[in-house]
Design a protein around this motif. Structure first.
Motif, PDB file in Angstrom:
ATOM      1  N   GLY A  34       0.787  -1.230   0.000  1.00 41.44           N
ATOM      2  CA  GLY A  34       0.000   0.000   0.000  1.00 41.44           C
ATOM      3  C   GLY A  34       0.818   1.278   0.000  1.00 41.44           C
ATOM      4  O   GLY A  34       0.253   2.376   0.032  1.00 41.44           O
ATOM      5  N   ALA A  72      16.617   1.466   9.702  1.00 43.35           N
ATOM      6  CA  ALA A  72      17.047   0.550  10.761  1.00 43.35           C
ATOM      7  C   ALA A  72      15.924   0.276  11.747  1.00 43.35           C
ATOM      8  O   ALA A  72      15.890  -0.756  12.407  1.00 43.35           O
ATOM      9  CB  ALA A  72      18.254   1.117  11.490  1.00 43.35           C
ATOM     10  N   GLU A  73      14.985   1.203  11.844  1.00 45.71           N
ATOM     11  CA  GLU A  73      13.943   1.094  12.861  1.00 45.71           C
ATOM     12  C   GLU A  73      12.710   0.348  12.392  1.00 45.71           C
ATOM     13  O   GLU A  73      11.778   0.133  13.164  1.00 45.71           O
ATOM     14  CB  GLU A  73      13.498   2.499  13.278  1.00 45.71           C
ATOM     15  CG  GLU A  73      14.671   3.385  13.546  1.00 45.71           C
ATOM     16  CD  GLU A  73      14.390   4.325  14.685  1.00 45.71           C
ATOM     17  OE1 GLU A  73      13.449   4.053  15.463  1.00 45.71           O
ATOM     18  OE2 GLU A  73      15.098   5.316  14.786  1.00 45.71           O
ATOM     19  N   VAL A  74      12.681   0.012  11.124  1.00 38.41           N
ATOM     20  CA  VAL A  74      11.477  -0.602  10.567  1.00 38.41           C
ATOM     21  C   VAL A  74      11.449  -2.079  10.928  1.00 38.41           C
ATOM     22  O   VAL A  74      12.322  -2.839  10.542  1.00 38.41           O
ATOM     23  CB  VAL A  74      11.450  -0.414   9.041  1.00 38.41           C
ATOM     24  CG1 VAL A  74      10.270  -1.148   8.439  1.00 38.41           C
ATOM     25  CG2 VAL A  74      11.405   1.062   8.708  1.00 38.41           C
ATOM     26  N   ASP A  75      10.435  -2.443  11.667  1.00 41.64           N
ATOM     27  CA  ASP A  75      10.411  -3.774  12.256  1.00 41.64           C
ATOM     28  C   ASP A  75       9.300  -4.639  11.688  1.00 41.64           C
ATOM     29  O   ASP A  75       8.317  -4.136  11.147  1.00 41.64           O
ATOM     30  CB  ASP A  75      10.211  -3.639  13.768  1.00 41.64           C
ATOM     31  CG  ASP A  75      11.206  -4.505  14.526  1.00 41.64           C
ATOM     32  OD1 ASP A  75      12.214  -4.903  13.924  1.00 41.64           O
ATOM     33  OD2 ASP A  75      10.974  -4.768  15.711  1.00 41.64           O
ATOM     34  N   PHE A  94       6.587  -4.714   8.201  1.00 42.28           N
ATOM     35  CA  PHE A  94       6.457  -3.428   7.523  1.00 42.28           C
ATOM     36  C   PHE A  94       7.531  -3.258   6.448  1.00 42.28           C
ATOM     37  O   PHE A  94       8.572  -3.900   6.487  1.00 42.28           O
ATOM     38  CB  PHE A  94       6.540  -2.288   8.534  1.00 42.28           C
ATOM     39  CG  PHE A  94       5.205  -1.992   9.166  1.00 42.28           C
ATOM     40  CD1 PHE A  94       4.482  -0.879   8.794  1.00 42.28           C
ATOM     41  CD2 PHE A  94       4.656  -2.855  10.104  1.00 42.28           C
ATOM     42  CE1 PHE A  94       3.238  -0.614   9.354  1.00 42.28           C
ATOM     43  CE2 PHE A  94       3.418  -2.606  10.664  1.00 42.28           C
ATOM     44  CZ  PHE A  94       2.703  -1.483  10.294  1.00 42.28           C
ATOM     45  N   LEU A  96       9.094   6.686   2.889  1.00 39.64           N
ATOM     46  CA  LEU A  96       7.704   6.222   2.890  1.00 39.64           C
ATOM     47  C   LEU A  96       7.663   4.885   3.609  1.00 39.64           C
ATOM     48  O   LEU A  96       8.485   4.005   3.327  1.00 39.64           O
ATOM     49  CB  LEU A  96       7.180   6.041   1.468  1.00 39.64           C
ATOM     50  CG  LEU A  96       6.800   7.313   0.717  1.00 39.64           C
ATOM     51  CD1 LEU A  96       8.010   8.075   0.241  1.00 39.64           C
ATOM     52  CD2 LEU A  96       5.910   6.991  -0.457  1.00 39.64           C
ATOM     53  N   PHE A  97       6.710   4.748   4.489  1.00 40.62           N
ATOM     54  CA  PHE A  97       6.726   3.653   5.444  1.00 40.62           C
ATOM     55  C   PHE A  97       5.306   3.135   5.649  1.00 40.62           C
ATOM     56  O   PHE A  97       4.398   3.921   5.906  1.00 40.62           O
ATOM     57  CB  PHE A  97       7.284   4.252   6.740  1.00 40.62           C
ATOM     58  CG  PHE A  97       7.322   3.347   7.917  1.00 40.62           C
ATOM     59  CD1 PHE A  97       8.510   2.787   8.329  1.00 40.62           C
ATOM     60  CD2 PHE A  97       6.179   3.094   8.652  1.00 40.62           C
ATOM     61  CE1 PHE A  97       8.562   1.966   9.432  1.00 40.62           C
ATOM     62  CE2 PHE A  97       6.211   2.269   9.765  1.00 40.62           C
ATOM     63  CZ  PHE A  97       7.414   1.704  10.158  1.00 40.62           C
ATOM     64  N   GLY A  98       5.102   1.839   5.494  1.00 41.66           N
ATOM     65  CA  GLY A  98       3.751   1.321   5.706  1.00 41.66           C
ATOM     66  C   GLY A  98       3.681  -0.175   5.491  1.00 41.66           C
ATOM     67  O   GLY A  98       4.712  -0.859   5.472  1.00 41.66           O
ATOM     68  N   ARG A  99       2.455  -0.679   5.304  1.00 38.19           N
ATOM     69  CA  ARG A  99       2.273  -2.106   5.123  1.00 38.19           C
ATOM     70  C   ARG A  99       2.644  -2.514   3.701  1.00 38.19           C
ATOM     71  O   ARG A  99       2.002  -2.087   2.751  1.00 38.19           O
ATOM     72  CB  ARG A  99       0.820  -2.482   5.404  1.00 38.19           C
ATOM     73  CG  ARG A  99       0.474  -2.286   6.866  1.00 38.19           C
ATOM     74  CD  ARG A  99      -0.515  -3.342   7.347  1.00 38.19           C
ATOM     75  NE  ARG A  99      -0.700  -3.187   8.789  1.00 38.19           N
ATOM     76  CZ  ARG A  99      -1.855  -2.804   9.362  1.00 38.19           C
ATOM     77  NH1 ARG A  99      -2.919  -2.582   8.614  1.00 38.19           N
ATOM     78  NH2 ARG A  99      -1.935  -2.685  10.671  1.00 38.19           N
ATOM     79  N   PRO A 153      -4.086  -3.780   2.393  1.00 38.77           N
ATOM     80  CA  PRO A 153      -3.214  -2.672   2.010  1.00 38.77           C
ATOM     81  C   PRO A 153      -2.904  -2.681   0.515  1.00 38.77           C
ATOM     82  O   PRO A 153      -2.969  -1.634  -0.153  1.00 38.77           O
ATOM     83  CB  PRO A 153      -1.944  -2.902   2.828  1.00 38.77           C
ATOM     84  CG  PRO A 153      -2.373  -3.719   3.993  1.00 38.77           C
ATOM     85  CD  PRO A 153      -3.493  -4.583   3.480  1.00 38.77           C
TER      86      PRO A 153
END
Lengths: 450, 450
Positions: free
Chosen positions: B143, B284-287, B290, B305-308, B314
């Motif tokens: 998404g 580095a923080e994207v866990d 995601f 840009l960060f999301g599902r 999504p």
């Protein structure tokens, strides 16, 4: 103006306003002209640039075919220029110029959030009537492509909430207050020295700029006009270091947020400082002059966009993207195909803003109480009677005879109940000062962060 | 098929493939039909759905006017359906179906990254020849609206780099290996149990899925065809917990990244595990599952840009956004206006991929050395002779007669020099195992994070 699909003639662009963003745009326009022509399949041409300041005008390097003028009307009345970029800012004469351009059948690109927040209905109405395009990606979040995302990428999903850090000045000030443990005045002066805050910072620090931007975001997300004067706005001028310190003990970071959410019959739009959980909120981590906007879509779930929210060059990329889209509409004869707000002007369904009193939130409350037995029991009693349930308490720094901070965080409660409790508490002999209230925003991105 | 600007007739959509994404799309399509009609100014209609699995077909609730069929050609040959959504995945028969739809003058929306990575030239060439639209936002990042951002929002800026976590399965496995300190096999089994990894996980864990996606991103960012077979790909199957532990000591987190950057005459496209600095890298923080994609634009600077990145719902939002855009093109008679790849097919300038040997990077090197004097001096000697400068060293766990890990991080060095040094070291008597090499990506978002 060309309307044939195969016409590869250049589309002429006129630029009004050569401040930081205007200069950044002209620089980008000229530097990337061949990339842009390659992408579009036809070239753009700088037809004319306008600024009332003769020095700004003289200093700007432009190609020989580009006219320099101090008179915006030379651009507005030029039939050879079908696309006007307004980067002068402010309400007037920007409003008049934009309306004239639209009436003359020109498409317009602007970064003017104040104008759109105040006179959006008039401007978008004119755009719809004249069948032109209006690009305003640069008005919110600088180079962050939030408006196109709302208007097109997520057009088929129901947007539940939009929230974000949309004023870099405030974020810079709050970041330094928190990091350097300085007070608001000191952080503001430093921001001014570095050029991150204006000499008159009112617009930014009182939340007005954020209110403009969240109004635009809400209008696009929910397909309803948003009356700027109904948006509750609270700035950061009154924020005290002691509350940042207590917040930190609870694991919270303070940010100025614009928040807009779908409440069914109404929409909730507001601007105020918020505590965000450091561990689980992506917005909590956004530091300095960066901007970040979080969307929550019903099917999509959370989406975060993060980048440079101001500055000539980043903002110029947003202007350029809009200029290219408008130029396509002109060159291909397909203007007015995508409604500027993402909803056709006439098909929007107006919804009122909900009153601040009716919202519910978690709260951070700092009481300054007489240091005597029974105070906490009194405070929790008043809160409890109104159904406000306490989540945690910090009480510290006992000092004889003086007043001490008693800090409480609550579970979700209705704003009106909280206000009611505080009006009783603040007029009681138990406290020595007006209670500090800061709303807490829990994070929709939970689980996404390490 | 309607071509008049004012025609408010419904545009009929046919859907081929009713797996997770297909079902999610049909659900979203039906649930939000009035929102979509409001936004478009005309309705969409589900003309037909197709799946070869009779149970999937029978289980799906569709309106009475919608035909159910096991034969895709019933949709492809239906002149009443100008818009085909291909969600079956895989190379064949998806390729044939899409090419047939395009030849029949239909616009196509697909989430099929494998197909576009393998047969993109053929498909995009057909799209250009037939003047239809092809939407494929859902093929990368679920998404997350990354493709529209590259194609339109940032069209006027020069993209220097695109990198990201674009495979949720790998990110989930690496996150749990790091958090729970388990080995690869254990983490994979857990991911399979939770449905985050397929029974046959090869496609994901060997980096193939990421290679498909970064090829598409690179083609859009740089306006050049990307030959999938030339993309160096390394998966995560060989990752050992010991390296995650050492990485942590240096302040690094391990992620599988797709990376594409503009190198002037060439473009650098690759997929491999990377160490990212925990303090300064947003990625580095994207866990967990995601996805996140970072762009670096010359004028824009960094954008995240960060999301599902997966899941039926999504991904369905991305399909829906494309369907609406294609439907506008059909209803307004303006198909083919925005080139699918962001550059007109014929105006692209092909650039070769640069060889992995020629890239430069910082490196993490774990030697397994005999625990004897002179080893570190030998290692640093071989590296130093090839101009590879050491940034830091960890040597630990002395054990008599056995081998011990010696971990080195380097400053920026050329891959070929590093490979040369390692071929010498690995065939020397000083080490007992093949040296582990992991590239380190420094963060373009520095300064943005608290």
């Amino acid at each position: 103006m060309t309307t044939h699909h195969e016409n590869k003639n250049a589309v002429k662009v006129g630029v009004i306003g050569l401040g930081t963003v205007g200069q950044g745009f002209v620089r980008l326009f000229l530097r990337e002209s061949s990339l842009v022509a390659q992408r579009l399949g036809f070239p753009l041409e700088l037809g004319a640039v306008c600024d009332r300041n003769p020095e700004a005008l003289a200093a700007l390097k432009v190609p020989s075919g580009c006219r320099k003028t101090a008179e915006a009307r030379e651009i507005l009345s030029d039939p050879e220029i079908p696309l006007v970029v307004e980067l002068m800012g402010g309400l007037e004469p920007a409003r008049t110029f934009i309306l004239e351009a639209i009436s003359a059948g020109k498409s317009v690109v602007t970064a003017n959030k104040a104008l759109l927040a105040h006179h959006g209905e008039e401007v978008f109405g004119a755009v719809a009537r004249h069948g032109v395009d209006l690009g305003f990606e640069a008005s919110v979040g600088g180079g962050i492509p939030i408006l196109r995302t709302l208007r097109e990428s997520l057009a088929g999903d129901r947007i539940l909430k939009v929230s974000g850090i949309i004023n870099g000045t405030c974020n810079y000030i709050l970041s330094s207050m928190s990091r350097d443990r300085v007070d608001f005045g000191t952080a503001l002066k430093e921001a001014q020295r570095l050029g991150y805050a204006e000499a008159d910072p009112t617009f930014d620090i009182d939340g007005i700029d954020s209110a403009h931007k969240i109004s635009i975001l809400a209008a696009m997300a929910f397909g309803s006009p948003v009356s700027l004067s109904s948006v509750p706005v609270e700035g950061i001028r009154h924020i005290q270091p002691i509350d940042l310190d207590f917040g930190r003990e609870f694991g919270y970071v303070l940010k100025l947020l614009g928040i807009a959410s779908d409440q069914g019959e109404t929409i909730d739009v507001r601007v105020h400082p918020c505590f965000l959980p450091e561990e689980t909120s992506m917005l909590a981590e956004v530091d300095g002059v960066f901007n970040a906007i979080e969307l929550l879509g019903e099917a999509l779930g959370p989406l975060l966009l993060f980048g440079r929210g101001a500055g000539g060059d980043p903002t110029a990329t947003a202007v350029m993207g809009d200029v290219m889209e408008c130029a396509r509409g002109i060159s291909h004869g397909s203007r007015g195909q995508v409604p500027a707000l993402g909803f056709p002007f006439a098909l929007r369904v107006p919804r009122p803003l909900c009153a601040l009193d009716s919202i519910s939130s978690e709260y951070y409350l700092r009481f300054m109480a007489h240091d005597q037995p029974g105070t906490l029991s009194y405070l929790s009693g008043v809160l409890g009677e109104r159904g406000i349930s306490i989540e945690s308490v910090i009480q510290k720094g006992r000092q004889k005879g003086g007043s001490v901070p008693v800090v409480v965080t609550t579970h979700r409660a209705t704003e009106s109940r909280v206000r009611e409790a505080l009006s009783i508490i603040d007029s009681s002999p138990h406290v020595t000062e007006k209670t500090v209230v800061i709303r807490i925003e829990s994070a929709p991105m939970e689980g996404a962060l390490s």
